[in-house]
Write a protein that holds these residues in place. Structure first.
Motif, PDB file in Angstrom:
ATOM      1  N   ARG A 182     -11.131  -0.018  -6.958  1.00  0.00           N
ATOM      2  CA  ARG A 182     -11.055   0.680  -8.248  1.00  0.00           C
ATOM      3  C   ARG A 182     -10.108  -0.017  -9.213  1.00  0.00           C
ATOM      4  O   ARG A 182     -10.382  -0.145 -10.401  1.00  0.00           O
ATOM      5  CB  ARG A 182     -10.552   2.112  -8.025  1.00  0.00           C
ATOM      6  CG  ARG A 182     -11.605   3.023  -7.425  1.00  0.00           C
ATOM      7  CD  ARG A 182     -10.979   4.356  -7.074  1.00  0.00           C
ATOM      8  NE  ARG A 182     -12.006   5.345  -6.720  1.00  0.00           N
ATOM      9  CZ  ARG A 182     -11.719   6.480  -6.107  1.00  0.00           C
ATOM     10  NH1 ARG A 182     -10.479   6.767  -5.760  1.00  0.00           N
ATOM     11  NH2 ARG A 182     -12.691   7.323  -5.825  1.00  0.00           N
ATOM     12  N   GLU A 183      -8.975  -0.452  -8.688  1.00  0.00           N
ATOM     13  CA  GLU A 183      -7.913  -1.003  -9.528  1.00  0.00           C
ATOM     14  C   GLU A 183      -8.194  -2.435  -9.976  1.00  0.00           C
ATOM     15  O   GLU A 183      -7.910  -2.811 -11.099  1.00  0.00           O
ATOM     16  CB  GLU A 183      -6.605  -0.950  -8.732  1.00  0.00           C
ATOM     17  CG  GLU A 183      -5.361  -0.951  -9.575  1.00  0.00           C
ATOM     18  CD  GLU A 183      -5.122   0.386 -10.266  1.00  0.00           C
ATOM     19  OE1 GLU A 183      -4.253   0.438 -11.122  1.00  0.00           O
ATOM     20  OE2 GLU A 183      -5.838   1.381  -9.954  1.00  0.00           O
ATOM     21  N   TRP A 216       0.606   3.360  -3.372  1.00  0.00           N
ATOM     22  CA  TRP A 216      -0.421   4.355  -3.698  1.00  0.00           C
ATOM     23  C   TRP A 216      -0.630   5.379  -2.581  1.00  0.00           C
ATOM     24  O   TRP A 216      -1.281   6.391  -2.783  1.00  0.00           O
ATOM     25  CB  TRP A 216      -1.737   3.701  -4.095  1.00  0.00           C
ATOM     26  CG  TRP A 216      -2.357   2.787  -3.065  1.00  0.00           C
ATOM     27  CD1 TRP A 216      -3.157   3.169  -2.038  1.00  0.00           C
ATOM     28  CD2 TRP A 216      -2.244   1.356  -2.990  1.00  0.00           C
ATOM     29  NE1 TRP A 216      -3.540   2.061  -1.306  1.00  0.00           N
ATOM     30  CE2 TRP A 216      -3.003   0.939  -1.870  1.00  0.00           C
ATOM     31  CE3 TRP A 216      -1.585   0.400  -3.757  1.00  0.00           C
ATOM     32  CZ2 TRP A 216      -3.106  -0.412  -1.506  1.00  0.00           C
ATOM     33  CZ3 TRP A 216      -1.701  -0.936  -3.387  1.00  0.00           C
ATOM     34  CH2 TRP A 216      -2.447  -1.322  -2.271  1.00  0.00           C
ATOM     35  N   THR A 217      -0.068   5.130  -1.439  1.00  0.00           N
ATOM     36  CA  THR A 217      -0.248   6.065  -0.329  1.00  0.00           C
ATOM     37  C   THR A 217       0.851   7.121  -0.305  1.00  0.00           C
ATOM     38  O   THR A 217       0.580   8.302  -0.056  1.00  0.00           O
ATOM     39  CB  THR A 217      -0.236   5.323   1.016  1.00  0.00           C
ATOM     40  OG1 THR A 217      -1.095   4.188   0.923  1.00  0.00           O
ATOM     41  CG2 THR A 217      -0.742   6.222   2.121  1.00  0.00           C
ATOM     42  N   ASN A 275       0.799  -1.235   0.000  1.00  0.00           N
ATOM     43  CA  ASN A 275       0.000   0.000   0.000  1.00  0.00           C
ATOM     44  C   ASN A 275       0.831   1.285   0.000  1.00  0.00           C
ATOM     45  O   ASN A 275       0.319   2.367  -0.259  1.00  0.00           O
ATOM     46  CB  ASN A 275      -1.044  -0.005   1.129  1.00  0.00           C
ATOM     47  CG  ASN A 275      -0.426  -0.193   2.503  1.00  0.00           C
ATOM     48  OD1 ASN A 275       0.782  -0.047   2.694  1.00  0.00           O
ATOM     49  ND2 ASN A 275      -1.286  -0.510   3.482  1.00  0.00           N
ATOM     50  N   ASP A 309      -7.046   1.826   1.240  1.00  0.00           N
ATOM     51  CA  ASP A 309      -6.546   0.621   0.574  1.00  0.00           C
ATOM     52  C   ASP A 309      -7.683  -0.135  -0.110  1.00  0.00           C
ATOM     53  O   ASP A 309      -7.573  -0.524  -1.265  1.00  0.00           O
ATOM     54  CB  ASP A 309      -5.888  -0.334   1.592  1.00  0.00           C
ATOM     55  CG  ASP A 309      -4.565   0.197   2.111  1.00  0.00           C
ATOM     56  OD1 ASP A 309      -3.987   1.095   1.465  1.00  0.00           O
ATOM     57  OD2 ASP A 309      -4.118  -0.281   3.172  1.00  0.00           O
ATOM     58  N   HIS A 356      -8.831   1.727  -3.106  1.00  0.00           N
ATOM     59  CA  HIS A 356      -7.865   1.615  -4.196  1.00  0.00           C
ATOM     60  C   HIS A 356      -7.985   0.256  -4.876  1.00  0.00           C
ATOM     61  O   HIS A 356      -8.024   0.168  -6.115  1.00  0.00           O
ATOM     62  CB  HIS A 356      -6.444   1.800  -3.666  1.00  0.00           C
ATOM     63  CG  HIS A 356      -5.389   1.577  -4.700  1.00  0.00           C
ATOM     64  ND1 HIS A 356      -4.969   2.566  -5.563  1.00  0.00           N
ATOM     65  CD2 HIS A 356      -4.694   0.461  -5.049  1.00  0.00           C
ATOM     66  CE1 HIS A 356      -4.053   2.068  -6.388  1.00  0.00           C
ATOM     67  NE2 HIS A 356      -3.862   0.791  -6.090  1.00  0.00           N
TER      68      HIS A 356
END
Length: 422
Positions: free
Chosen positions: A183-184, A125-126, A122, A177, A180
């Motif tokens: 969506r991903e 993306w964080t 994580n 998380d 994300h």
RNA sequence: GGCAGGUUGCCCGAGUGGCCAAAGGGAGCUGACUGUAAAUCAGCCGCGCAAGCUACGGGAGUUCGAAUCUCUCACCUGCCA
């Protein structure tokens, strides 16, 4: 064939879920993408994480897509424990632990083939999010009142210690998380321990708010013994999955020593044995408890899962040699040496060590005082002979194969000593 | 920034000048029973063979003597600004 949810349920791995009917329907209608996070709070995963890995295994086996998340960012923050604030780990240490855990997770899931598991961090993306973006884009979706109601936060607020803003924010990161991954990768299910319920559902709320979608959470129960005490502590230490931190021998012994009253529960949760096999073992425990058939099956299966078959076989042989009925002098040198290496073989250069020195050198007593106490209590054994004089020096004739001594404290703590004169 | 309260052994927690290596509980260790189980009962549970040493958040003091009093630093909690 039972559904995964049914399988997990009879094995006692489901404590609670969000909307169970909707979850069952989702799992039945095709592959679901499911994730579970592991924070790097130590250099190794432990007993508690094993439950989560097992849930993911069942999910993958049932054809669902599994994402294993290692918390490179959440590990830097730390989830609020009900008791006390955590000490922040350095970035370097966290990064190191992330690497170790990534490697450790691999054998538990299938990362190749038709339905490979995915391993994500994580931090990816964080880390790029700025403080302003975080407050504007993400913080706006969270109501403080809801955050305060989370059990872990509430417990800390009412404690002497209080809670830092850092840990208070943890649930936001974890929710992020889930969003994300939704969506991903279309991830719609998160699993985790029941004590993480607040953090798990934070993501469900966030996704509903920003995406208008309904996603799910499945929480595993806290696994406790008949006295309600959490499993996974041995001699006051955690039971680790890393062989450097909990040796395969110690790991196997942990399971062998499980109380009768819990063995069935553990067989269901931690092994892949069928209901029939487990029922059979349960019967064996009632009829011939001293054979410990259920404990042996449990210990063998779980050790094999974590440490592999060869290591498990070695450990079983060692246990048989040391706890068997045979006279130790009758055990051949190679077998004895191998067994003692499993328990920990300590070289002693003093050619005539006392009983106290042997207890200490073998690690069975932490200090001379403790060693003397053990002898006084009648709990010290050399080659299965109870020692009564703390200063006695075993004679050469006592050395097995000319150099080994089996040192024991009490009924179940065994270690080896090799006398290497010179 | 001000004021008040707190920091005790693995954990919880009593102790407010000597009787304190520190009550009590939990955890843990050992013995008996048994089965490398549970329950129960008993003993132990800082280091040291011992003399003794080290310890009650850190440091400095007062005193014949301090976990207990003073100062100071750090951290935690609450109230006020």
């Amino acid at each position: 064939m039972p559904s995964v949810l049914e399988e997990l349920r009879w094995r006692g791995l489901v404590a609670l879920t969000t909307d169970e009917e909707a979850l069952a329907a989702a799992l039945a209608s095709g592959p679901v993408t499911v994730y579970c996070g592991f924070d790097p709070t130590a250099p190794s995963l432990h007993f508690g994480n094993l439950v989560q890995l097992i849930v993911l295994r069942w999910m993958q086996r049932a054809g669902h897509r599994v994402i294993c998340l290692v918390g490179g960012s959440t590990g830097l923050i730390g989830d609020p424990r009900p008791t006390a604030e955590r000490v922040l780990k350095t970035r370097e240490q966290t990064a190191d632990w992330v690497d170790r855990i990534r490697a450790q997770v691999r054998p538990f899931l299938e990362f190749e083939g038709e339905n490979p598991a995915l391993l994500v961090d994580n931090l990816d993306w964080t880390a790029p999010i700025s403080a302003l973006d975080f407050l504007r884009d993400i913080g706006k979706h969270f109501r403080v009142n809801a955050m305060l109601r989370k059990e872990a936060v509430a417990a800390r607020l009412s404690s002497e210690e209080g809670i830092s803003y850092t840990e208070f924010s943890y649930q936001i990161l974890q929710a992020l998380d889930f969003l994300h991954l939704y969506r991903e990768y279309g991830c719609t299910l998160q699993t985790g321990g029941q004590d993480q319920w607040g953090n798990l559902t934070a993501g469900v709320d966030l996704i509903r708010r920003v995406e208008g979608a309904g996603v799910h959470v499945l929480a595993t129960p806290l696994i406790t013994d008949s006295a309600g005490v959490k499993f996974g502590k041995s001699e006051g230490n955690a039971v680790w999955l890393s062989a450097d931190m909990t040796s395969p021998y110690a790991f196997y012994q942990y399971w062998i020593n499980v109380e009768d009253a819990s063995v069935v529960l553990l067989l269901k949760a931690f092994t892949e044995r069928s209901a029939e096999e487990i029922a059979e073992l349960e019967r064996a425990t009632v009829e011939r408890p001293q054979a410990r058939a259920a404990q042996r099956a449990l210990a063998a299966d779980v050790t094999a899962l974590v440490h592999g078959r060869p290591a498990t076989d070695a450990v079983i042989r060692a246990s048989r040699a040391l706890f068997g009925q045979d006279d130790l002098a009758a055990v051949d040198a190679a077998t004895l040496r191998a067994a003692l290496e499993e328990t920990g073989l300590h070289r002693v250069s003093d050619p005539s060590p006392t009983v106290v020195a042997l207890l200490r050198e073998s690690g069975l007593a932490a200090s001379n005082s403790e060693a003397r106490r053990t002898v006084a209590e009648g709990g010290a054994y050399l080659n299965n002979r109870r020692m009564t004089d703390p200063d006695e020096v075993p004679g050469d004739a006592e050395l097995l194969h000319g150099r080994y001594l089996v040192v024991r404290r009490g009924k179940r703590h065994v270690a080896g000593v090799e006398i290497s004169a010179g």
